[in-house]
Design a protein around this motif. Structure first.
Motif, PDB file in Angstrom:
ATOM      1  N   VAL A   1      10.851 -42.572  25.647  1.00 51.00           N
ATOM      2  CA  VAL A   1      12.160 -41.924  25.508  1.00 51.00           C
ATOM      3  C   VAL A   1      12.403 -41.014  26.624  1.00 51.00           C
ATOM      4  O   VAL A   1      11.543 -40.062  26.815  1.00 51.00           O
ATOM      5  N   LEU A   2      13.525 -41.146  27.123  1.00 51.99           N
ATOM      6  CA  LEU A   2      13.796 -40.284  28.410  1.00 51.99           C
ATOM      7  C   LEU A   2      14.772 -39.090  27.865  1.00 51.99           C
ATOM      8  O   LEU A   2      15.894 -39.703  27.390  1.00 51.99           O
ATOM      9  N   THR A   3      14.386 -37.857  27.924  1.00 49.10           N
ATOM     10  CA  THR A   3      15.538 -36.833  27.450  1.00 49.10           C
ATOM     11  C   THR A   3      15.320 -35.583  28.347  1.00 49.10           C
ATOM     12  O   THR A   3      14.514 -35.565  29.334  1.00 49.10           O
ATOM     13  N   SER A   4      16.019 -34.579  27.773  1.00 45.73           N
ATOM     14  CA  SER A   4      16.104 -33.471  28.772  1.00 45.73           C
ATOM     15  C   SER A   4      15.730 -32.008  27.958  1.00 45.73           C
ATOM     16  O   SER A   4      16.237 -32.060  26.706  1.00 45.73           O
ATOM     17  N   ALA A   5      15.319 -30.999  28.552  1.00 38.95           N
ATOM     18  CA  ALA A   5      15.120 -29.691  27.879  1.00 38.95           C
ATOM     19  C   ALA A   5      16.134 -28.915  28.242  1.00 38.95           C
ATOM     20  O   ALA A   5      16.102 -27.763  27.545  1.00 38.95           O
ATOM     21  N   LYS A   6      17.284 -29.160  29.043  1.00 35.67           N
ATOM     22  CA  LYS A   6      18.432 -28.522  29.384  1.00 35.67           C
ATOM     23  C   LYS A   6      19.321 -28.786  28.299  1.00 35.67           C
ATOM     24  O   LYS A   6      19.544 -29.252  27.673  1.00 35.67           O
ATOM     25  N   LYS A   7      20.530 -27.868  28.353  1.00 37.77           N
ATOM     26  CA  LYS A   7      21.637 -28.066  27.754  1.00 37.77           C
ATOM     27  C   LYS A   7      22.487 -29.292  28.046  1.00 37.77           C
ATOM     28  O   LYS A   7      23.131 -29.918  27.397  1.00 37.77           O
ATOM     29  N   THR A   8      22.364 -29.546  29.354  1.00 39.73           N
ATOM     30  CA  THR A   8      23.036 -30.688  29.841  1.00 39.73           C
ATOM     31  C   THR A   8      21.664 -31.928  30.083  1.00 39.73           C
ATOM     32  O   THR A   8      20.570 -31.510  30.049  1.00 39.73           O
TER      33      THR A   8
ATOM     34  N   ALA B   1      17.871 -40.711  25.688  1.00 41.36           N
ATOM     35  CA  ALA B   1      18.301 -39.760  24.428  1.00 41.36           C
ATOM     36  C   ALA B   1      19.145 -38.909  25.259  1.00 41.36           C
ATOM     37  O   ALA B   1      18.619 -37.672  25.670  1.00 41.36           O
ATOM     38  N   ILE B   2      20.462 -39.008  25.273  1.00 40.23           N
ATOM     39  CA  ILE B   2      21.355 -38.047  26.160  1.00 40.23           C
ATOM     40  C   ILE B   2      21.781 -37.126  25.236  1.00 40.23           C
ATOM     41  O   ILE B   2      22.663 -37.110  24.475  1.00 40.23           O
ATOM     42  N   ASN B   3      21.269 -35.778  25.499  1.00 37.44           N
ATOM     43  CA  ASN B   3      21.352 -34.755  24.581  1.00 37.44           C
ATOM     44  C   ASN B   3      22.262 -33.705  25.132  1.00 37.44           C
ATOM     45  O   ASN B   3      22.581 -32.743  24.398  1.00 37.44           O
ATOM     46  N   GLY B   4      23.023 -34.143  26.375  1.00 38.04           N
ATOM     47  CA  GLY B   4      24.035 -33.221  26.893  1.00 38.04           C
ATOM     48  C   GLY B   4      24.568 -33.978  27.968  1.00 38.04           C
ATOM     49  O   GLY B   4      24.562 -35.261  27.989  1.00 38.04           O
ATOM     50  N   SER B   5      25.491 -33.349  28.759  1.00 37.79           N
ATOM     51  CA  SER B   5      26.373 -34.223  29.807  1.00 37.79           C
ATOM     52  C   SER B   5      25.414 -34.961  30.749  1.00 37.79           C
ATOM     53  O   SER B   5      24.571 -34.552  31.276  1.00 37.79           O
ATOM     54  N   ALA B   6      25.678 -36.117  30.916  1.00 41.32           N
ATOM     55  CA  ALA B   6      25.196 -36.898  31.972  1.00 41.32           C
ATOM     56  C   ALA B   6      26.076 -37.361  32.838  1.00 41.32           C
ATOM     57  O   ALA B   6      26.869 -38.539  32.570  1.00 41.32           O
ATOM     58  N   LEU B   7      25.875 -36.814  34.105  1.00 42.52           N
ATOM     59  CA  LEU B   7      27.204 -37.137  35.032  1.00 42.52           C
ATOM     60  C   LEU B   7      26.654 -37.672  36.324  1.00 42.52           C
ATOM     61  O   LEU B   7      25.531 -37.132  36.994  1.00 42.52           O
TER      62      LEU B   7
ATOM     63  N   ILE C   1      30.278 -32.955  25.261  1.00 37.79           N
ATOM     64  CA  ILE C   1      29.455 -33.867  26.306  1.00 37.79           C
ATOM     65  C   ILE C   1      30.366 -34.676  27.086  1.00 37.79           C
ATOM     66  O   ILE C   1      31.321 -35.056  26.541  1.00 37.79           O
ATOM     67  N   ARG C   2      30.086 -34.646  28.524  1.00 39.96           N
ATOM     68  CA  ARG C   2      30.842 -35.553  29.331  1.00 39.96           C
ATOM     69  C   ARG C   2      29.854 -36.580  29.710  1.00 39.96           C
ATOM     70  O   ARG C   2      28.523 -36.247  30.160  1.00 39.96           O
ATOM     71  N   ILE C   3      30.281 -37.969  29.857  1.00 39.55           N
ATOM     72  CA  ILE C   3      29.282 -39.186  30.376  1.00 39.55           C
ATOM     73  C   ILE C   3      30.294 -39.675  31.646  1.00 39.55           C
ATOM     74  O   ILE C   3      31.413 -40.159  30.930  1.00 39.55           O
ATOM     75  N   GLY C   4      29.584 -40.143  32.614  1.00 35.45           N
ATOM     76  CA  GLY C   4      30.437 -40.864  33.754  1.00 35.45           C
ATOM     77  C   GLY C   4      29.703 -40.645  35.056  1.00 35.45           C
ATOM     78  O   GLY C   4      28.822 -40.259  35.305  1.00 35.45           O
TER      79      GLY C   4
END
Length: 687
Positions: free
Chosen positions: A52-59, A104-110, A131-134
């Motif tokens: 599982v790949l995720t982030s500790a940040k808000k984004t 596991a996209i917990n915030g914006s992934a741009l 959240i924005r994705i693109g």
């Protein structure tokens, strides 16, 4: 560690990205951390169930490191390409691990952040409208070079992928799901991780679609006769949109189509080479400089006075329910502010309010009680503004900020209508208000720091971008944009073909042709502004009174051609049909006008940049960032250039001075570069 590696009892490894700084970015730290994480996964792959790949940040991940990207030049392009290929190689190893990998996209992934997610076999996103994705790289003059073009084309097909890639669309999670960019949504962080883990358990040995035997890009097959029509038409359609001044969409189209016709790894290489070519070019540097660094500085409060506490508007009163006032009321209400919209009659106020919740229409000043901000948005007439402002001020809170949405009338003069000019300021919105991102804040001679700070905070509160300028006639945006329109009308007077003027302007990257804009703002308004200027300052009579542009405007208005609202101006507006240039303009045409296409283009662009530099010299503008962002967002100055001042930088100050002198010698002293520019060019400095 920048990427935390945690393995649980089920054999599922969670990689949590946590780079130093406020956001995860694709830099040397990421490169090293991801390289170590992938190598470790490869060493234990037989003993794990998935990742599982995720982030500790808000984004989730902010994308490429623009501080790094802006340093790429033709000289170091090979080194940059090597770094990029290595980053992509790590992601390729991740998707070929032989174990399920879930983002596991917990915030914006741009940008680069979403490219990391695309290299995962499955994508679950938190269902949060913030959240924005693109892949927005095109908006900065780049293309998605971390595998984004290659994977999205293979995921969706060339034709569905191109709008997402070429327009740099940023989608909310629900829209990303609909578009096929993510597979699932989750309502909470816990559910996000739970869904990622569940998918791993159900899919022990997944493959990316493009790694399965017999895979082909959905809508591109070599030998398919339908493909040839697309390949023949697409460049022409694109050229019509970009006019050849935006290389990024052209390279995206090339990378998408060429990549679709070769194997996956070759497609990655094609994409990478186009990316580095764009990154080393001037257009991406212009756009990154203005739309990233300068815009972020503005939105972080670069022009906001220090030492004043942040504030929020609770109740705003808007005077005038016409198009501008109604628009201001709408964006304020949608930002959660209580709004009172006042007009002369209740019916007019109700029409302006429409069906937007949170707006109270009224014809009574008494309903402005409790307002901590009042914005006057009546017609551009000083006497009318002087009449409505005192009554509104008297009914609002004692410390309310009083603002005028004037586009040209000096704020210091209007401030005399209220007892306390320290609380008076200009808030110049642009039409249509809901769509236009900019608000020009104008500080009068007596406007206090607190008033300026409160106005700045309000503009951010309603989701707009504030620039701050000091008081003068036309301020910055109207004054500078006026030169664009007036220069075009001058060329009509000189005999230049109106169609040539309009087409060259659009080819140069201007949002709208100057004669079309002249019709939009009305020819009568331009004459009224001239008359008001002459009345207030007779010393400009020579420059304005004899200007050939105004003779043309006067002739057209005398014939009833007042602009679009009047049904006729430089253009004809047939009912139910497309507008077209009025054939009667042929009377101004001269075969020996002698103005080349290059001169037409440079006159339109240089006149705006020169006026901007005068605004900087006079202290109307105090920030290069405000100048650049204001020019693009406020009046559509060619975005590829990065704005009116960045245009001078990228042209080269010495070359700009030389060209401006030629234009001044040939067409008039208005093109003579200011002494400050000559001195800066001599010192070899940029803005």
């Amino acid at each position: 560690m920048a990427i935390h590696f945690e393995r649980d009892d089920d054999g599922i490894v969670t990689l949590t990205m946590d780079m130093s700084g406020s956001a995860n970015v694709m830099n040397a730290e990421y490169h090293q951390a991801m390289g170590a994480a992938v190598a470790r996964l490869e060493s234990v792959k037989d003993d794990i169930a998935g990742v599982v790949l995720t982030s500790a940040k808000k984004t989730f991940f902010a994308g490429g490191d623009l501080n790094l990207l802006i340093t790429i030049t033709p000289e170091n392009a090979a080194e940059a390409l090597g770094f990029l290929e290595d980053v992509k190689g790590q992601l390729r190893r991740l998707e070929l691990l032989g174990k399920p990998v879930v983002a596991a996209i917990n915030g914006s992934a741009l940008g680069g952040g979403f490219e990391i997610a695309l290299a995962c076999h499955h994508r679950v996103a938190l269902d949060d409208d913030r959240i924005r994705i693109g892949l927005p790289e095109a908006t900065l003059g780049l293309l998605p070079g971390g595998g984004g073009v290659t994977r999205v084309v293979r995921l969706l097909g060339v034709q569905p992928a191109l709008p997402l890639l070429m327009e740099g669309k940023q989608l909310r999670p629900a829209r990303a799901l609909q578009a096929g960019l993510v597979h699932e949504l989750a309502s909470s962080r816990d559910e996000l991780i739970a869904k990622a883990r569940a998918w791993i358990k159900e899919n022990p040995a997944p493959q990316q679609p493009w790694d399965r035997p017999g895979y082909a890009v959905p809508d591109v097959r070599v030998g398919d006769p339908n493909l040839y029509g697309l390949l023949a038409a697409a460049p022409a359609v694109l050229r019509k949109k970009t006019h050849g001044v935006y290389p990024a969409p052209e390279k995206i189209l090339a990378a998408a189509v060429e990549g679709a016709l070769v194997d996956f790894d070759t497609a990655l290489a094609v994409e990478g080479r186009y990316f580095v070519e764009l990154a080393a070019g001037q257009v991406s540097k212009n756009m990154i400089n203005t739309f990233w660094f300068q815009l972020n500085e503005i939105n972080a409060g670069g022009s906001r006075p220090d030492g004043v506490a942040r504030s929020k508007v609770a109740k705003v009163g808007v005077l005038g329910a016409g198009m501008m006032g109604a628009g201001i009321a709408e964006v304020s209400a949608k930002a959660g502010i209580e709004v009172v919209l006042k007009d002369v009659t209740l019916d007019a106020a109700k029409r302006g309010a429409g069906d937007t919740p949170g707006i109270t229409p009224t014809d009574s000043d008494a309903d402005l009680a409790g307002c901590d901000l009042v914005i006057e948005a009546v017609f551009e007439n000083r006497e009318l503004k002087n009449r409505v402002l005192p009554a509104a001020e008297a009914n609002a809170l004692p410390d309310a900020v009083i603002a005028s949405n004037t586009s040209t009338l000096p704020i210091t003069g209007l401030a005399a209508a209220v007892p306390d000019p320290t609380r008076f300021i200009g808030l110049h919105f642009f039409s249509p208000v809901p769509k236009m991102r900019l608000v020009e804040i104008i500080r009068g001679e007596k406007t206090s720091d607190e008033t300026l700070a409160r106005a700045f905070d309000y503009v951010l509160q309603i989701g707009k971008t504030p620039i701050v300028v000091n008081d003068s006639r036309g301020f910055y945006t109207s004054r500078t944009f006026g030169t664009y329109v007036t220069e075009a009308v001058s060329m009509v007077a000189e005999g230049v073909s109106p169609a040539l003027i309009e087409n060259v302007a659009k080819r140069a990257g201007m949002a709208v042709g100057p004669l079309a804009v002249s019709d939009e703002v009305t020819l009568t308004l331009q004459l009224k502004i001239r008359d008001q200027t002459l009345a207030d300052d007779p010393t400009v009579a020579g420059a304005l009174g004899d200007h050939p542009a105004f003779a043309v405007l006067e002739e057209l208005v005398a014939e009833g051609r007042t602009g679009k609202a009047g049904g006729a101006g430089f253009y004809e507006y047939p009912e139910g049909g497309r507008k077209f240039l009025w054939p009667g303009l042929a009377r101004y045409a001269r075969a020996d006008a002698g103005v080349t296409e290059r001169d037409v283009e440079d006159r339109l662009l240089f006149i705006q940049s020169l006026e901007t530099l005068r605004c900087l010299d006079e202290g109307v503008l105090t920030s290069v960032g405000d100048a650049n962002v204001g020019s693009v967002f406020g009046f559509g100055f060619a975005p590829w250039s990065g704005g009116t001042v960045q245009f001078v930088n990228s042209y080269g100050l010495g070359a700009f001075v030389e060209r401006a002198d030629y234009l001044a010698d040939t067409y008039g002293e208005r093109f003579r570069p200011p002494t400050s520019l000559r001195e800066r060019a001599a010192r070899g400095e940029k803005f």
